[in-house]
Design a protein around this motif. Structure first.
Motif, PDB file in Angstrom:
ATOM      1  N   ARG A 111       3.680 -18.229  -3.539  1.00 22.04           N
ATOM      2  CA  ARG A 111       4.764 -18.959  -3.213  1.00 22.04           C
ATOM      3  C   ARG A 111       5.220 -19.778  -4.750  1.00 22.04           C
ATOM      4  O   ARG A 111       6.272 -20.011  -5.087  1.00 22.04           O
ATOM      5  CB  ARG A 111       4.463 -19.947  -2.302  1.00 22.04           C
ATOM      6  N   TYR A 112       4.093 -20.226  -5.318  1.00 22.86           N
ATOM      7  CA  TYR A 112       4.303 -21.069  -6.685  1.00 22.86           C
ATOM      8  C   TYR A 112       5.016 -20.353  -7.530  1.00 22.86           C
ATOM      9  O   TYR A 112       5.923 -20.758  -8.180  1.00 22.86           O
ATOM     10  CB  TYR A 112       2.728 -21.494  -7.052  1.00 22.86           C
ATOM     11  N   ASN A 113       4.726 -19.038  -7.774  1.00 21.72           N
ATOM     12  CA  ASN A 113       5.441 -18.208  -8.720  1.00 21.72           C
ATOM     13  C   ASN A 113       6.980 -18.085  -8.392  1.00 21.72           C
ATOM     14  O   ASN A 113       7.859 -18.025  -9.216  1.00 21.72           O
ATOM     15  CB  ASN A 113       4.736 -17.085  -9.201  1.00 21.72           C
ATOM     16  N   THR A 114       6.968 -17.821  -6.984  1.00 14.29           N
ATOM     17  CA  THR A 114       8.546 -17.750  -6.798  1.00 14.29           C
ATOM     18  C   THR A 114       9.328 -18.852  -6.987  1.00 14.29           C
ATOM     19  O   THR A 114      10.280 -18.782  -7.582  1.00 14.29           O
ATOM     20  CB  THR A 114       8.340 -17.269  -5.238  1.00 14.29           C
ATOM     21  N   CYS A 115       8.694 -20.102  -6.804  1.00 13.81           N
ATOM     22  CA  CYS A 115       9.297 -21.444  -6.632  1.00 13.81           C
ATOM     23  C   CYS A 115       9.654 -21.499  -8.348  1.00 13.81           C
ATOM     24  O   CYS A 115      10.649 -22.300  -8.737  1.00 13.81           O
ATOM     25  CB  CYS A 115       8.859 -22.614  -6.136  1.00 13.81           C
ATOM     26  N   SER A 117      10.319 -19.602 -10.548  1.00  8.36           N
ATOM     27  CA  SER A 117      11.517 -18.816 -11.028  1.00  8.36           C
ATOM     28  C   SER A 117      13.103 -19.015 -10.171  1.00  8.36           C
ATOM     29  O   SER A 117      13.599 -18.352 -10.713  1.00  8.36           O
ATOM     30  CB  SER A 117      11.077 -17.285 -11.333  1.00  8.36           C
ATOM     31  N   CYS A 118      12.823 -19.964  -9.190  1.00 11.14           N
ATOM     32  CA  CYS A 118      14.027 -20.267  -8.377  1.00 11.14           C
ATOM     33  C   CYS A 118      15.111 -21.095  -9.154  1.00 11.14           C
ATOM     34  O   CYS A 118      14.885 -22.019  -9.963  1.00 11.14           O
ATOM     35  CB  CYS A 118      13.393 -20.970  -7.231  1.00 11.14           C
ATOM     36  N   SER A 144      15.490 -28.419  -5.204  1.00 14.37           N
ATOM     37  CA  SER A 144      16.664 -29.275  -5.388  1.00 14.37           C
ATOM     38  C   SER A 144      17.350 -29.096  -3.849  1.00 14.37           C
ATOM     39  O   SER A 144      18.253 -29.883  -3.474  1.00 14.37           O
ATOM     40  CB  SER A 144      17.861 -28.947  -6.228  1.00 14.37           C
ATOM     41  N   LEU A 145      16.771 -28.195  -3.009  1.00 10.14           N
ATOM     42  CA  LEU A 145      17.504 -27.929  -1.884  1.00 10.14           C
ATOM     43  C   LEU A 145      16.567 -29.065  -0.477  1.00 10.14           C
ATOM     44  O   LEU A 145      17.393 -29.537   0.249  1.00 10.14           O
ATOM     45  CB  LEU A 145      17.207 -26.585  -1.213  1.00 10.14           C
ATOM     46  N   CYS A 146      15.490 -28.726  -0.817  1.00 12.89           N
ATOM     47  CA  CYS A 146      14.785 -30.010   0.225  1.00 12.89           C
ATOM     48  C   CYS A 146      14.181 -31.198  -0.345  1.00 12.89           C
ATOM     49  O   CYS A 146      13.866 -32.131   0.524  1.00 12.89           O
ATOM     50  CB  CYS A 146      13.588 -29.095   0.906  1.00 12.89           C
ATOM     51  N   GLY A 147      13.920 -31.237  -1.675  1.00 11.25           N
ATOM     52  CA  GLY A 147      13.475 -32.505  -2.309  1.00 11.25           C
ATOM     53  C   GLY A 147      12.144 -32.489  -2.234  1.00 11.25           C
ATOM     54  O   GLY A 147      11.480 -33.473  -2.627  1.00 11.25           O
ATOM     55  N   CYS A 148      11.316 -31.544  -2.015  1.00 12.49           N
ATOM     56  CA  CYS A 148       9.879 -31.573  -2.022  1.00 12.49           C
ATOM     57  C   CYS A 148       9.239 -31.246  -3.450  1.00 12.49           C
ATOM     58  O   CYS A 148       9.977 -30.118  -4.282  1.00 12.49           O
ATOM     59  CB  CYS A 148       9.269 -30.439  -1.044  1.00 12.49           C
ATOM     60  N   VAL A 149       8.106 -31.715  -3.573  1.00 12.91           N
ATOM     61  CA  VAL A 149       7.346 -31.460  -4.724  1.00 12.91           C
ATOM     62  C   VAL A 149       6.764 -30.066  -4.436  1.00 12.91           C
ATOM     63  O   VAL A 149       5.972 -29.822  -3.551  1.00 12.91           O
ATOM     64  CB  VAL A 149       6.438 -32.378  -5.047  1.00 12.91           C
ATOM     65  N   VAL A 150       6.961 -29.133  -5.358  1.00 11.94           N
ATOM     66  CA  VAL A 150       6.659 -27.809  -5.264  1.00 11.94           C
ATOM     67  C   VAL A 150       5.328 -27.487  -5.186  1.00 11.94           C
ATOM     68  O   VAL A 150       4.629 -26.863  -4.202  1.00 11.94           O
ATOM     69  CB  VAL A 150       7.349 -26.860  -6.477  1.00 11.94           C
ATOM     70  N   ALA A 151       4.515 -28.078  -6.012  1.00 12.83           N
ATOM     71  CA  ALA A 151       3.060 -27.957  -5.997  1.00 12.83           C
ATOM     72  C   ALA A 151       2.104 -28.371  -4.822  1.00 12.83           C
ATOM     73  O   ALA A 151       1.199 -27.794  -4.488  1.00 12.83           O
ATOM     74  CB  ALA A 151       2.482 -28.755  -7.512  1.00 12.83           C
ATOM     75  N   ASN A 152       2.877 -29.336  -4.073  1.00 12.72           N
ATOM     76  CA  ASN A 152       2.463 -29.813  -2.808  1.00 12.72           C
ATOM     77  C   ASN A 152       2.741 -28.739  -1.628  1.00 12.72           C
ATOM     78  O   ASN A 152       2.067 -28.386  -0.929  1.00 12.72           O
ATOM     79  CB  ASN A 152       2.890 -31.267  -2.378  1.00 12.72           C
ATOM     80  N   PRO A 162      13.185 -23.445   2.008  1.00 11.98           N
ATOM     81  CA  PRO A 162      14.639 -23.583   2.864  1.00 11.98           C
ATOM     82  C   PRO A 162      15.393 -22.656   2.444  1.00 11.98           C
ATOM     83  O   PRO A 162      16.573 -22.898   2.938  1.00 11.98           O
ATOM     84  CB  PRO A 162      14.766 -25.019   2.326  1.00 11.98           C
ATOM     85  N   ASP A 163      15.384 -21.867   1.601  1.00 13.87           N
ATOM     86  CA  ASP A 163      16.513 -20.733   0.990  1.00 13.87           C
ATOM     87  C   ASP A 163      16.339 -19.336   1.512  1.00 13.87           C
ATOM     88  O   ASP A 163      15.052 -18.807   1.654  1.00 13.87           O
ATOM     89  CB  ASP A 163      16.376 -20.947  -0.707  1.00 13.87           C
ATOM     90  N   ARG A 164      17.191 -18.904   1.710  1.00 12.11           N
ATOM     91  CA  ARG A 164      17.095 -17.529   2.320  1.00 12.11           C
ATOM     92  C   ARG A 164      16.980 -16.645   0.953  1.00 12.11           C
ATOM     93  O   ARG A 164      17.352 -16.856  -0.279  1.00 12.11           O
ATOM     94  CB  ARG A 164      18.445 -17.009   2.867  1.00 12.11           C
ATOM     95  N   HIS A 165      16.150 -15.678   1.493  1.00 12.84           N
ATOM     96  CA  HIS A 165      15.951 -14.497   0.241  1.00 12.84           C
ATOM     97  C   HIS A 165      17.308 -13.893  -0.191  1.00 12.84           C
ATOM     98  O   HIS A 165      18.135 -13.410   0.929  1.00 12.84           O
ATOM     99  CB  HIS A 165      14.934 -13.356   0.849  1.00 12.84           C
ATOM    100  N   PRO A 166      17.520 -13.526  -1.595  1.00  9.50           N
ATOM    101  CA  PRO A 166      18.780 -12.869  -1.832  1.00  9.50           C
ATOM    102  C   PRO A 166      18.960 -11.623  -1.493  1.00  9.50           C
ATOM    103  O   PRO A 166      20.255 -11.021  -1.544  1.00  9.50           O
ATOM    104  CB  PRO A 166      18.675 -13.276  -3.303  1.00  9.50           C
ATOM    105  N   VAL A 167      17.870 -10.966  -1.067  1.00 10.70           N
ATOM    106  CA  VAL A 167      18.078  -9.444  -0.806  1.00 10.70           C
ATOM    107  C   VAL A 167      17.462  -9.176   0.665  1.00 10.70           C
ATOM    108  O   VAL A 167      18.310  -8.460   1.291  1.00 10.70           O
ATOM    109  CB  VAL A 167      17.322  -8.650  -1.926  1.00 10.70           C
ATOM    110  N   LEU A 168      16.358  -9.723   0.919  1.00 13.87           N
ATOM    111  CA  LEU A 168      15.617  -9.381   2.421  1.00 13.87           C
ATOM    112  C   LEU A 168      16.338 -10.235   3.324  1.00 13.87           C
ATOM    113  O   LEU A 168      16.204 -11.645   3.489  1.00 13.87           O
ATOM    114  CB  LEU A 168      13.914  -9.650   2.110  1.00 13.87           C
ATOM    115  N   ALA A 169      17.033  -9.567   4.331  1.00 11.15           N
ATOM    116  CA  ALA A 169      17.546 -10.442   5.406  1.00 11.15           C
ATOM    117  C   ALA A 169      16.421 -11.082   6.481  1.00 11.15           C
ATOM    118  O   ALA A 169      15.310 -10.303   6.550  1.00 11.15           O
ATOM    119  CB  ALA A 169      18.434  -9.523   6.272  1.00 11.15           C
TER     120      ALA A 169
END
Length: 181
Positions: A111-115, A117-118, A144-152, A162-169
């Motif tokens: 999750r953290y690595n994905t965020c 590079s988001c 910037s979509l949800c306002g959450c602190v990523v590390a938490n 909160p974002d859809r995956h760009p490839v995986l439906a």
């Protein structure tokens, strides 16, 4: 843009949130604004409140002595504040329902690595709310979509990207199924 009245109707007021917290704690009267504020900004205090629901003496002591937290800036936008309080309250209750558990290390790292590079990742805004909830104020990033602190957010099993995956439906960016609201 929503008016303050529309926001209050949609999300409720601080007094409404004080009553909701009182309901969760099994209290007949709403908690004070100071208690709500402390519970939102001090996760240890919030945990202790929830853990002491069946211990009236301890709960009374906690309610009578909420910890001092940094005062909010005087010129805070009311709409943003109400929305942030609502999100924080909802996240806290969902997390409480999981027993304050956290995700496994492999899930956390993915999750953290994905965020990190988001394209929706941004620097933490210079607002007291973010400073209070951030562990490492120098390096914290915010979605910037949800306002959450990523590390938490990435640590909590009750949270989702909160974002859809760009490839995986049907999946979010964390490659987890999109949950219904």
């Amino acid at each position: 843009m929503d008016t303050i009245q529309e926001i209050r109707e949609r999300y409720g007021t601080l007094d409404d949130k004080c009553r909701e917290l009182a309901d969760v704690l099994g209290l007949a009267e709403p908690v004070t604004h100071a208690v709500l504020h402390a519970a939102l900004y001090d996760s240890t205090y919030a945990h202790n409140l929830l853990a002491s629901r069946r211990s009236p003496a301890f709960l009374h002591d906690l309610l009578s002595n909420p910890p001092k937290v940094a005062h909010l800036e005087q010129q805070v936008d009311e709409k943003a504040s109400v929305e942030l309080v609502k999100k924080a309250t909802e996240a806290l209750w969902k997390w409480a329902k999981t027993g304050f558990s956290t995700v496994e290390k492999a899930v956390l790292e993915k999750r953290y690595n994905t965020c990190m590079s988001c394209p929706h990742l941004k620097d933490q805004p210079n607002r007291i709310l973010y400073k209070v909830v951030s562990a490492n104020k120098e390096e914290e990033k915010v979605c910037s979509l949800c306002g959450c602190v990523v590390a938490n957010k990435v640590r909590l099993p009750s949270e989702a990207c909160p974002d859809r995956h760009p490839v995986l439906a049907g999946m979010n960016r964390w490659e987890e199924p999109i949950s219904a609201p």
